[in-house]
Design an enzyme around this catalytic site. Sequence first.
Site, short mmCIF file in Angstrom:
data_model
loop_
_atom_site.label_atom_id
_atom_site.label_comp_id
_atom_site.label_asym_id
_atom_site.label_seq_id
_atom_site.Cartn_x
_atom_site.Cartn_y
_atom_site.Cartn_z
N GLY A 198 0.79 -1.23 0.00
CA GLY A 198 0.00 0.00 0.00
C GLY A 198 0.81 1.27 0.00
O GLY A 198 0.26 2.36 0.14
N GLU A 209 4.52 -6.75 1.00
CA GLU A 209 4.15 -7.15 -0.36
C GLU A 209 3.83 -5.95 -1.24
O GLU A 209 2.67 -5.76 -1.63
CB GLU A 209 2.98 -8.14 -0.31
CG GLU A 209 1.83 -7.67 0.56
CD GLU A 209 0.83 -8.77 0.88
OE1 GLU A 209 1.25 -9.94 0.99
OE2 GLU A 209 -0.35 -8.44 1.04
N PRO A 210 4.83 -5.11 -1.54
CA PRO A 210 4.58 -3.97 -2.42
C PRO A 210 4.25 -4.42 -3.84
O PRO A 210 4.79 -5.42 -4.33
CB PRO A 210 5.90 -3.20 -2.39
CG PRO A 210 6.92 -4.22 -2.00
CD PRO A 210 6.22 -5.19 -1.10
N TYR A 238 -12.11 5.23 -9.77
CA TYR A 238 -12.05 6.03 -8.55
C TYR A 238 -11.31 7.35 -8.73
O TYR A 238 -10.56 7.80 -7.87
CB TYR A 238 -11.45 5.25 -7.36
CG TYR A 238 -10.32 4.31 -7.66
CD1 TYR A 238 -9.04 4.77 -7.93
CD2 TYR A 238 -10.53 2.93 -7.64
CE1 TYR A 238 -8.00 3.90 -8.17
CE2 TYR A 238 -9.50 2.05 -7.89
CZ TYR A 238 -8.23 2.54 -8.15
OH TYR A 238 -7.19 1.66 -8.40
N CYS A 240 -17.56 4.51 -25.73
CA CYS A 240 -18.87 5.18 -25.74
C CYS A 240 -19.41 5.33 -24.33
O CYS A 240 -20.45 4.76 -23.95
CB CYS A 240 -19.85 4.39 -26.61
SG CYS A 240 -19.44 4.46 -28.36
N TYR A 260 -1.94 -1.65 -12.13
CA TYR A 260 -3.41 -1.69 -12.27
C TYR A 260 -3.91 -1.05 -13.56
O TYR A 260 -5.04 -0.60 -13.62
CB TYR A 260 -4.07 -1.05 -11.05
CG TYR A 260 -3.63 -1.69 -9.76
CD1 TYR A 260 -4.08 -2.96 -9.42
CD2 TYR A 260 -2.73 -1.06 -8.91
CE1 TYR A 260 -3.65 -3.58 -8.26
CE2 TYR A 260 -2.29 -1.67 -7.75
CZ TYR A 260 -2.76 -2.93 -7.43
OH TYR A 260 -2.32 -3.55 -6.28
#
Length: 446
Positions: free
Chosen positions: A248, A289-290, A333, A360, A389
Amino acid sequence: MFLHGTSRINNQGHLEVGGCDTVELAQKYGTPLYIVDEQLIRQRMREFVRAFEKTGLSFQVGYASKAFSTMAMCRIVDEEGLLLDVVSEGELYTALAADFPAERIYFHGNNKSPMEIELALDAGIRLFVADNFVELEMLQSLALEKGKKASVILRVSPGVEAHTHAYIQTGQEDSKFGFDLVSGQAKQAALLAHQASHLELEGFHCHIGSQIFETEAFQLAVEKMAGLSTECYRQYGIETRILNMGGGFGIRYEAADTPKPPEHYVQIIASAVTRAFAHFPRYPEIWIEPGRSIVGEAGTTLYTIGTVKEVPGVRKYVAVDGGMTDNLRPALYNAKYEAMLANRAKEEAGETVSIAGKCCESGDMLIWDIRLPEVRQGDLLAVSCTGAYNYSMANNYNRIPRPAVVFVQNGKADLVVERETLQDLISHDRIPSRLKKKSEQIHSIK
């Protein structure tokens, strides 16, 4: 646009990454194109490892492959000696196909299927991060059936809310992930796993969210995990051999972002562990765990600019040949990005435009209100920090093929994922016989 890693502006006024001219990359591989700076990936991995080595504590750095998973990426993780965190049969299969050592793989996920668990048990992975009671029952049953003992650590929701977007908070009490600490579920699960005949409980895991800049939440999470470990040791004799504090760690997407270097996060976690576990016979092995903080800044997505629409006195829309199919994060987001014209990188900005995708959907906007030189059709737009991501969330909405991926280093570009073709898009489609044209039906009978 801030230049990360090996990125620079060359004498031709073009953006260059890993010694490769992006204009030439676009000509050879087409656009949209994911460009990955291999040197920066390796540098980030080594920074985390070196930071832990300075602490003198036992540790493991695992790469969270959900951020970006390909066979070539698995090879880099292997070469750098990291563990590999997978969250699905697809990520596990990718790693095994790349000949990644199974004993350095561990399996995350809140809804592992029996088939996924069997695949992992048969492969001989290092351990499972157990997420709920149903999973513990499945692990015990399947391990018993196969005559194996499954190593597990329990994912715990510690009740710590990190200051980040609500969609990527994962450590709060009301989370879909992990055993709740406040209600006592985590301690109950620990006893269950400890007593199970074919499970080996090795410790605990927590992950409080993603894109985090403040470090206080990590310290608080360590303290809460130490409290759980203390109770489990005193009441049940359970020793916490592994403490996985997740990942994170934030990166710089835009000027307002202020990430800390890997060493800072490691020092904070290590110091918190030495304080909170000082009364134990020995410190647990610290795992992190990066994912994003290893690959995020190493990625650049290259687009070709197409149409331009100006709404007088309101906005100028500049459309590119990609969008939410290759970068879902802004629509998902409201993620922010920086960009530049890769083929005219030395020119001064002269106008404010908004970068629109080609899907569209009105929400298919990559960047709102960015300053660029006066844009022309055919220009190349480079969007930075798309390593995490973006490829992993890529999709075929509007039946748009997914882009290619190239790794660049020392002036050499290697294609690691081929661009999808139109034939790829329909390769799994099937037309039932009742919908076939008469000519096709006759042909099939013959």
